[in-house]
Design a protein around this motif. Structure first.
Motif, short mmCIF file in Angstrom:
data_model
loop_
_atom_site.label_atom_id
_atom_site.label_comp_id
_atom_site.label_asym_id
_atom_site.label_seq_id
_atom_site.Cartn_x
_atom_site.Cartn_y
_atom_site.Cartn_z
N PRO A 1 24.37 96.40 13.19
CA PRO A 1 25.76 95.92 13.01
C PRO A 1 25.94 94.55 13.64
O PRO A 1 25.30 94.22 14.65
N ALA A 2 26.79 93.77 13.03
CA ALA A 2 27.00 92.39 13.50
C ALA A 2 28.40 91.94 13.14
O ALA A 2 28.97 92.41 12.16
N PRO A 3 28.96 91.02 13.93
CA PRO A 3 30.25 90.45 13.53
C PRO A 3 30.11 89.66 12.24
O PRO A 3 29.13 88.94 12.04
N ALA A 4 31.07 89.82 11.34
CA ALA A 4 31.14 88.92 10.19
C ALA A 4 31.33 87.50 10.71
O ALA A 4 31.85 87.28 11.81
N VAL A 5 30.88 86.52 9.93
CA VAL A 5 30.80 85.14 10.41
C VAL A 5 31.60 84.21 9.51
O VAL A 5 32.11 84.60 8.45
N ASN A 6 31.69 82.97 9.94
CA ASN A 6 32.15 81.88 9.09
C ASN A 6 30.99 80.88 9.01
O ASN A 6 30.79 80.07 9.91
N HIS A 7 30.21 81.00 7.94
CA HIS A 7 28.96 80.26 7.77
C HIS A 7 29.29 78.84 7.31
O HIS A 7 29.78 78.62 6.20
N ALA B 1 21.84 84.88 9.57
CA ALA B 1 20.73 85.12 10.48
C ALA B 1 19.40 84.73 9.85
O ALA B 1 18.51 84.21 10.53
N ARG B 2 19.27 84.94 8.54
CA ARG B 2 18.04 84.58 7.86
C ARG B 2 17.77 83.09 7.98
O ARG B 2 16.65 82.65 8.24
N TYR B 3 18.80 82.29 7.81
CA TYR B 3 18.63 80.84 7.91
C TYR B 3 18.42 80.40 9.36
O TYR B 3 17.60 79.52 9.65
N GLN B 4 19.18 80.96 10.26
CA GLN B 4 19.04 80.56 11.66
C GLN B 4 17.70 80.96 12.22
O GLN B 4 17.08 80.22 13.00
N ASP B 5 17.20 82.13 11.84
CA ASP B 5 15.89 82.56 12.31
C ASP B 5 14.77 81.66 11.76
O ASP B 5 13.78 81.40 12.43
#
Length: 268
Positions: free
Chosen positions: A23-29, A262-266
């Protein structure tokens, strides 16, 4: 060109619909793009300093109750720009997919930037504000709007692409209708591929699969905020075709899916 994938405003925590992701907070990408010729280009702003400091006054109490934002000043775009060693004035262009509160809340933090938006979206925001989705505090500083009609455009992988004034051909508006009156994607050419920020044209990465799987919480939000259901669903269907037929040339991502971000940040 260097691209930074930023979260400019965490909101309520959600769970994935399958085993694996936590689970993760929804974001503003948002995207912050360093260019040689155009300075910094910010795609979306997320929440701004005024939103964090006076959420009821700028975002509206009803939206805050629904979204449950974290309201962390360090997540604002202007603070993240500073951590990269830049000043707010270095952000010369801002491109917004639309003017919902969580997509343009940071506009006042970059008063010198030119703000690129579809004309239909700007007209709707001015006509409807103040409302649940449009809050005039976000443009009370009178941004340097650069508004675009849908024509003239040019073909782009089965969509229409609108060139932007003052920006190189590496940047395009790609109208993706249905969510708001003037909702658009933003395409960025990077190397031999395009990135397409789809804004709120979809909310969850599994909606882009051949057999789409909406997220129960995020789907409640997107269906409740759509202005044209059939147009929104048609846009999603065309995006799935884009991923299927041109996935080697175009990468798509949306505004609020934490696992996409997360995919892009990782990877970065």
């Amino acid at each position: 060109m260097k691209i930074h994938h930023l979260n400019c405003g965490s909101v309520r925590t959600i769970e994935a619909t399958y085993d694996g992701p936590q689970p993760a907070p929804a974001v503003n990408h948002c995207l912050l793009i360093e260019t040689d010729a155009e300075g910094l280009v910010l795609i979306e702003t997320g929440l701004g300093l005024a939103d964090v400091r006076d959420p009821a006054g700028t975002l509206g109490a009803e939206w805050v109750t629904m979204a449950q934002p974290t309201l962390d000043e360090e997540e604002t775009a202007v603070r993240q720009v500073a951590r990269l060693g830049y000043a707010p004035s270095d952000v010369r262009h801002i491109i917004v997919t639309h003017l919902d509160v969580d997509h343009c809340g940071g506009l006042p933090d970059f008063p010198d930037a030119r703000v690129h938006v579809l004309a239909d979206e700007l007209d709707a925001a001015r006509a409807e504000a103040p409302s649940f989705r449009y809050r005039p505090a976000h443009w009370a500083h009178e941004p340097r709007w650069v508004a675009y009609d849908l024509e003239p455009g040019e073909p782009w992988f089965g969509f229409t692409a609108v060139p932007m004034r003052g920006l190189s051909p590496q940047f395009r508006l790609v109208p993706l209708g249905g969510h708001t009156a003037g909702h658009t994607g933003v395409a960025v050419r990077t190397g031999d591929r395009w990135l397409l920020h789809c804004g709120d044209a979809y909310y969850y990465h599994r909606e882009m699969e051949d057999v789409k799987e909406p997220h129960p919480v995020l789907d409640f939000v997107q269906t409740g905020s759509q202005v044209h259901r059939d147009l929104r669903l048609g846009t999603q269907a065309r995006l799935r075709e884009l991923v299927r037929d041109h996935g080697d040339e175009v990468e798509t991502f949306c505004a609020h899916d934490p696992w996409e971000l997360a995919r892009y940040q990782d990877a970065g």
